[in-house]
Design a protein around this motif. Sequence first.
Motif, mmCIF file in Angstrom:
data_model
loop_
_atom_site.group_PDB
_atom_site.id
_atom_site.type_symbol
_atom_site.label_atom_id
_atom_site.label_comp_id
_atom_site.label_asym_id
_atom_site.label_seq_id
_atom_site.Cartn_x
_atom_site.Cartn_y
_atom_site.Cartn_z
ATOM 1 N N SER A 153 -39.067 2.550 -34.710
ATOM 2 C CA SER A 153 -40.156 3.021 -33.853
ATOM 3 C C SER A 153 -39.622 3.217 -32.433
ATOM 4 C CB SER A 153 -41.293 1.998 -33.855
ATOM 5 O OG SER A 153 -42.264 2.318 -32.892
ATOM 6 N N GLU A 154 -40.135 4.195 -31.735
ATOM 7 C CA GLU A 154 -39.641 4.496 -30.382
ATOM 8 C C GLU A 154 -39.846 3.332 -29.423
ATOM 9 O OE1 GLU A 154 -41.478 8.063 -29.072
ATOM 10 O OE2 GLU A 154 -40.556 9.324 -30.622
ATOM 11 N N ALA A 155 -40.922 2.569 -29.613
ATOM 12 C CA ALA A 155 -41.214 1.454 -28.699
ATOM 13 C C ALA A 155 -40.553 0.157 -29.141
ATOM 14 C CB ALA A 155 -42.730 1.262 -28.603
ATOM 15 N N GLY A 156 -39.840 0.188 -30.259
ATOM 16 C CA GLY A 156 -39.236 -1.015 -30.821
ATOM 17 C C GLY A 156 -39.818 -1.313 -32.185
ATOM 18 N N GLY A 157 -39.086 -2.092 -32.967
ATOM 19 C CA GLY A 157 -39.563 -2.375 -34.313
ATOM 20 C C GLY A 157 -39.323 -1.205 -35.246
ATOM 21 N N PHE A 158 -40.203 -1.044 -36.222
ATOM 22 C CA PHE A 158 -40.000 -0.015 -37.239
ATOM 23 C C PHE A 158 -41.308 0.679 -37.622
ATOM 24 C CE2 PHE A 158 -36.824 -3.348 -37.916
ATOM 25 C CZ PHE A 158 -35.648 -2.603 -37.930
ATOM 26 N N LYS A 159 -41.188 1.981 -37.894
ATOM 27 C CA LYS A 159 -42.286 2.663 -38.578
ATOM 28 C C LYS A 159 -42.301 2.185 -40.025
ATOM 29 C CE LYS A 159 -41.715 6.836 -35.743
ATOM 30 N NZ LYS A 159 -41.280 8.270 -35.778
ATOM 31 N N THR A 160 -41.123 2.168 -40.650
ATOM 32 C CA THR A 160 -40.962 1.595 -41.990
ATOM 33 C C THR A 160 -39.576 0.982 -42.091
ATOM 34 O OG1 THR A 160 -40.062 3.627 -42.967
ATOM 35 C CG2 THR A 160 -42.458 3.315 -43.093
ATOM 36 N N ILE A 161 -39.455 -0.042 -42.900
ATOM 37 C CA ILE A 161 -38.151 -0.603 -43.228
ATOM 38 C C ILE A 161 -38.217 -1.155 -44.646
ATOM 39 C CG2 ILE A 161 -38.737 -2.824 -42.127
ATOM 40 C CD1 ILE A 161 -35.687 -3.108 -41.546
ATOM 41 N N GLU A 162 -37.199 -0.841 -45.441
ATOM 42 C CA GLU A 162 -37.089 -1.357 -46.798
ATOM 43 C C GLU A 162 -35.803 -2.154 -46.893
ATOM 44 O OE1 GLU A 162 -38.709 1.139 -50.192
ATOM 45 O OE2 GLU A 162 -38.173 2.695 -48.756
ATOM 46 N N PHE A 163 -35.896 -3.329 -47.495
ATOM 47 C CA PHE A 163 -34.712 -4.163 -47.636
ATOM 48 C C PHE A 163 -34.750 -4.914 -48.962
ATOM 49 C CE2 PHE A 163 -37.958 -6.449 -45.307
ATOM 50 C CZ PHE A 163 -37.953 -7.736 -45.826
ATOM 51 N N LYS A 164 -33.555 -5.237 -49.434
ATOM 52 C CA LYS A 164 -33.403 -5.956 -50.699
ATOM 53 C C LYS A 164 -33.102 -7.410 -50.399
ATOM 54 C CE LYS A 164 -30.441 -6.140 -54.829
ATOM 55 N NZ LYS A 164 -29.321 -5.486 -55.545
ATOM 56 N N VAL A 165 -33.735 -8.320 -51.135
ATOM 57 C CA VAL A 165 -33.475 -9.748 -51.007
ATOM 58 C C VAL A 165 -32.902 -10.248 -52.326
ATOM 59 C CG1 VAL A 165 -34.414 -12.006 -50.441
ATOM 60 C CG2 VAL A 165 -35.426 -9.967 -49.421
ATOM 61 N N SER A 166 -31.698 -10.825 -52.264
ATOM 62 C CA SER A 166 -31.017 -11.323 -53.459
ATOM 63 C C SER A 166 -30.830 -12.827 -53.359
ATOM 64 C CB SER A 166 -29.637 -10.663 -53.609
ATOM 65 O OG SER A 166 -29.726 -9.261 -53.548
#
Length: 355
Positions: A153-166
């Motif tokens: 996101s332009e102001a910081g953080g994310f519009k979307t984020i996908e991550f894998k947890v193992s």
Amino acid sequence: MRDKLEKLIAAYEELERKLSDPSVVADQKEYTRLAKEHASQADLVARAREYLQALDDIETAKEMLHETTDPEEKEMLQEDIASNEERLPALEEDIKIMLIPGDPNDEKDTIVEIRAGVGGDEAGIFAGDLFKMYERFCESRGWKVQVLSSSPSEAGGFKTIEFKVSGDKVYSVMKYESGVHRVQRVPKTESQGRIQTSTATVAVLPEADEIDIQIDQADLRIDTYCASGPGGQGVNTTYSAVRITHLPTNTVVQSQDQRSQIQNREVCMQMLRARLYEMELQRQQDELGAERQSQIGHGNRSEKIRTYNQPQDRVTDHRIGFNSTYSSVLLSDGLSQIIEALAAADRAEKLARAV
């Protein structure tokens, strides 16, 4: 209960025999499946053996009690009987909980998607805060986090984020995080000090491997494009970013965060398998007539599983009415307490239905 537990132990011992069978060892997929089943039953079988041993010890002690005339021996036997009888209720409770059918996906790794909802820039910042919260939580459990795809996101953080947890039994823990998360706080961009309510949605999907989901390559449209954002000299010069569309379901996944087109393509296939697996689970549950709401709703402020209230330093999980502090959950390691409470409530509900 004895008959049921003896059958359970016999089935476990049969599993052990199969695992030592050369023909099974040679079949890697079958061996892996049986090994997972064996491991999942280990604690239950240990408790079952302990319970049956206690019953046998009580029976043996009672027989000896009738045969002896020695006062000291009688006292010792009575103490032995009382001790074992005292252990039985707790063992029974443990066994009943363990006998509750588990979610077959509990052993799986997960793919987690966080998406900014209502609230503009502040929603993106909150999505970033949630990601940091999960990073800390996973690190505390020794789990590995791999970012698959993100849109800052332009102001910081994310519009979307996908991550894998193992890690060990990741989905059994992370599944409680699916839903709409709501934050109430004064944004950094707010000059008047007014409290704003924003949301982010979290979807937790069990990772599906090729055994779970078979994908026909003819059903895929694969597009490559130039990656954007940080990444060095390759950005905007090589077609390393990948977008895959599953034509029958119109499911689209994309990745540009990995170093090569091959790596981005593999990440896309992981995300696609997880989403198609979730669709298949939904279809099966619908056929069974299960009333199952979508994990993330529409992202509206009213569709919430948890509220993070900064001014009151309070976090409330609305599903069970559990309260904790904003500072411990979002900024430290307090998430564990909420998830443990959710898991306990889930077990209690399943146990009540099973009785």
